[in-house]
Design an enzyme around this catalytic site. Structure first.
Site, PDB file in Angstrom:
ATOM      1  N   LYS A  54     -22.515 -40.562   6.845  1.00 59.70           N
ATOM      2  CA  LYS A  54     -21.929 -39.305   6.370  1.00 59.70           C
ATOM      3  C   LYS A  54     -22.138 -39.208   4.881  1.00 59.70           C
ATOM      4  O   LYS A  54     -22.164 -40.228   4.181  1.00 59.70           O
ATOM      5  CB  LYS A  54     -20.427 -39.270   6.674  1.00 59.70           C
ATOM      6  CG  LYS A  54     -19.857 -37.881   6.683  1.00 59.70           C
ATOM      7  CD  LYS A  54     -20.317 -37.138   7.923  1.00 59.70           C
ATOM      8  CE  LYS A  54     -19.507 -35.936   8.238  1.00 59.70           C
ATOM      9  NZ  LYS A  54     -19.596 -35.635   9.671  1.00 59.70           N
TER      10      LYS A  54
ATOM     11  N   GLY B  51      -9.061 -22.866  12.363  1.00 56.29           N
ATOM     12  CA  GLY B  51     -10.346 -23.015  11.666  1.00 56.29           C
ATOM     13  C   GLY B  51     -11.367 -22.043  12.214  1.00 56.29           C
ATOM     14  O   GLY B  51     -11.578 -21.959  13.415  1.00 56.29           O
TER      15      GLY B  51
ATOM     16  N   GLY C 103     -14.625 -21.750  10.732  1.00 57.66           N
ATOM     17  CA  GLY C 103     -15.961 -22.059  10.208  1.00 57.66           C
ATOM     18  C   GLY C 103     -16.936 -22.012  11.369  1.00 57.66           C
ATOM     19  O   GLY C 103     -16.625 -21.470  12.436  1.00 57.66           O
ATOM     20  N   ASN C 104     -18.103 -22.603  11.204  1.00 57.42           N
ATOM     21  CA  ASN C 104     -19.112 -22.579  12.268  1.00 57.42           C
ATOM     22  C   ASN C 104     -18.539 -23.094  13.589  1.00 57.42           C
ATOM     23  O   ASN C 104     -18.715 -22.478  14.647  1.00 57.42           O
ATOM     24  CB  ASN C 104     -20.324 -23.422  11.825  1.00 57.42           C
ATOM     25  CG  ASN C 104     -21.294 -23.677  12.952  1.00 57.42           C
ATOM     26  OD1 ASN C 104     -21.063 -24.530  13.816  1.00 57.42           O
ATOM     27  ND2 ASN C 104     -22.382 -22.925  12.995  1.00 57.42           N
TER      28      ASN C 104
ATOM     29  N   GLY D 185     -15.207 -23.639  14.721  1.00 58.71           N
ATOM     30  CA  GLY D 185     -14.118 -22.866  15.309  1.00 58.71           C
ATOM     31  C   GLY D 185     -14.603 -21.515  15.821  1.00 58.71           C
ATOM     32  O   GLY D 185     -14.224 -21.072  16.913  1.00 58.71           O
ATOM     33  N   TYR D 186     -15.479 -20.876  15.043  1.00 56.24           N
ATOM     34  CA  TYR D 186     -15.972 -19.562  15.437  1.00 56.24           C
ATOM     35  C   TYR D 186     -16.740 -19.633  16.756  1.00 56.24           C
ATOM     36  O   TYR D 186     -16.461 -18.891  17.694  1.00 56.24           O
ATOM     37  CB  TYR D 186     -16.854 -18.968  14.333  1.00 56.24           C
ATOM     38  CG  TYR D 186     -17.528 -17.691  14.784  1.00 56.24           C
ATOM     39  CD1 TYR D 186     -16.779 -16.535  14.993  1.00 56.24           C
ATOM     40  CD2 TYR D 186     -18.901 -17.651  15.045  1.00 56.24           C
ATOM     41  CE1 TYR D 186     -17.379 -15.364  15.443  1.00 56.24           C
ATOM     42  CE2 TYR D 186     -19.502 -16.485  15.495  1.00 56.24           C
ATOM     43  CZ  TYR D 186     -18.747 -15.348  15.691  1.00 56.24           C
ATOM     44  OH  TYR D 186     -19.334 -14.206  16.155  1.00 56.24           O
TER      45      TYR D 186
HETATM   46  N1  GLU Z   1     -21.707 -32.716  10.883  1.00 53.48           N
HETATM   47  C1  GLU Z   1     -21.805 -32.745  12.300  1.00 53.48           C
HETATM   48  C2  GLU Z   1     -20.858 -33.770  12.876  1.00 53.48           C
HETATM   49  O1  GLU Z   1     -19.908 -34.190  12.256  1.00 53.48           O
HETATM   50  C3  GLU Z   1     -23.230 -32.883  12.785  1.00 53.48           C
HETATM   51  C4  GLU Z   1     -23.937 -34.121  12.327  1.00 53.48           C
HETATM   52  C5  GLU Z   1     -25.429 -34.139  12.644  1.00 53.48           C
HETATM   53  O2  GLU Z   1     -25.941 -33.226  13.269  1.00 53.48           O
HETATM   54  O3  GLU Z   1     -26.049 -35.125  12.249  1.00 53.48           O
HETATM   55  O4  GLU Z   1     -20.988 -34.157  14.007  1.00 53.48           O
END
Ligand code: GLU
Length: 422
Positions: free
Chosen positions: A111, A223, A225-226, A228-229
């Site tokens: 991350k 929420g 965002g992408n 929740g929507y």
């Molecule tokens: N940010 C998203 C997650 O937390 C997607 C991560 C990704 O596609 O690598 O799962």
């Protein structure tokens, strides 16, 4: 009480390890692997120096945590948020390792994050910040090493800038190094709605198990965002009743709980007014009020630690589907379980996003371009199998849904460590 997401993540791993230990003959080796899994393999940090539009320079703290890569390259998003911190990024990287193992896609967990409120930056400043981040992580990422993607407050445009910066450093095309890209640059159809759609495949399975009929099942979503929507849109398309929604400014609940909201109209209203509050046929509520509505399914789809030991007593939903990462603390998990409230964990219910990221990576490696139908035809069985695997461990081991998921996922990672002899 301050809730540290990294402490939560370690606690969850320790709880799963207690249940897994009897399955391993070589206890010493098992414990050594679990110990190793408590800490990321590497954490990279930098102060990004960015030129602002007024000619001044500003520094932004940035991170990339690479947790574990025994099952494949590190994988995980990059978040832009003023609350980003080292322990949060580390926790999120552990959760990515379990998430990839849950649906069985061949990745480890990572991350990234930058401490920034992106709404305060201009378009050009955002581009320079994103390029600076790509430059910082360039030595540590790669198609077979670490594959970043969007997360909170990041999107396809940001991936496009990062890809461009990275490719200019290595001097060749390498589209598979980032996922969640715009379609024009090798993104996958369906990636945009994948996390929400994947969660709705989980919702369908859970509703069947709990004998809930979609047209009579009320849902509250925190929420917009992408994630929740798209969860709201896909759930409404399946005939579920989305009766309450919220964003960071506050929420709304339908005056008639037997009638769902028109989610697309709510979003159009938000675009016009800047807030969803005041939408006709609803009354305004706070985010806390949304969490305690007497709905069938509650969907936290914003940030971590919203359901804690302090407010868990107020939850009146029959079940929870975690679409954010880490919205329920381990203490609250146990208390929900004691109260008979099912909670499907984030590492399963929001795994649709990273799973379609994997499809994007596969398409890039082969130069393919799949249709949206093809993408969802491949996503659904992976989500349903992961749900069934969790449910069977839940019934045979008599543990709550997070523990059932963790037993399956952590075991896959530990077994890969043993096979490699690390
Ligand atoms: N940010 C998203 C997650 O937390 C997607 C991560 C990704 O596609 O690598 O799962």
């Amino acid at each position: 009480m301050v809730h540290n997401p990294y402490h939560n993540a370690v606690k969850q791993l320790e709880e799963a390890a207690v249940l897994l230990e009897p399955m391993y003959e070589d206890k010493k080796k098992f414990h050594a692997i679990v110990e190793q899994l408590k800490t990321p393999n590497a954490v990279h940090e930098a102060q990004l120096v960015v030129k602002m539009d007024d000619g001044s320079t500003q520094k932004f703290q940035a991170y990339r945590s690479q947790h574990d890569d025994v099952r494949g390259p590190y994988k995980g998003g990059i978040r832009y948020h003023h609350d980003v911190n080292l322990d949060e990024v580390k926790a999120l990287s552990l959760w990515m390792t379990w998430k990839c193992a849950t649906t069985g896609i061949p990745y480890g967990g990572a991350k990234g994050g930058i401490i920034v409120d992106p709404s305060k930056l201009t378009h050009n400043e955002l581009e320079r910040l994103s390029r600076a981040y790509a430059k910082f992580v360039a030595p540590y990422i790669g198609t077979w090493r670490d594959v970043p993607a969007p997360d909170v407050n990041t999107n396809g445009q940001i991936m496009a800038w990062m890809l461009d910066e990275y490719e200019s450093i290595i001097g060749k095309h390498e589209p598979a190094v980032f996922t969640g890209k715009p379609l024009e640059l090798g993104g996958s159809l369906g990636r945009e709605e994948a996390t929400g759609q994947g969660g709705v495949y989980v919702l369908e399975q859970l509703a069947k198990k709990l004998k809930m009929v979609p047209s009579k099942t009320s849902i509250a979503i925190q929420g917009l965002g992408n994630v929740g929507y798209w969860f709201a849109v896909c759930a409404a398309d399946m005939g579920f009743l989305v009766v309450a929604l919220s964003d960071s400014r506050g929420g709304i609940v339908s005056n008639d709980m037997k009638k769902g909201l028109d989610v697309k109209k709510v979003l159009a209203y938000k675009k016009e007014k800047g807030s969803i509050q005041g939408f006709s046929g609803t009354r305004d509520i706070t985010n806390d009020e949304l969490l305690s509505l007497p709905v069938d399914i509650l969907v936290p789809a914003a940030l971590e630690n919203v359901i804690t030991d302090e407010n868990v007593k107020n939850i009146r939903a029959k079940a929870i589907i975690e679409m954010a990462n880490g919205p329920v603390t381990p203490e609250a998990d146990g208390m929900l379980w004691e109260r008979g409230i099912f909670s499907v964990p984030d590492v399963l219910s929001n795994a649709g996003g990273v799973t379609v990221s994997y499809f994007e990576w596969v398409q890039n490696l082969h130069g393919y371009s799949w249709s949206k139908e093809e993408v969802f035809k491949k996503l659904k069985p992976l989500m349903v199998d992961a749900f069934n695997h969790m449910w069977s461990l839940h019934t045979t081991r008599k543990v709550h849904l997070r523990m059932a998921t963790y037993i399956g996922a952590v075991k896959r990672v530990v077994d890969a460590h043993i096979l490699r002899g690390r």
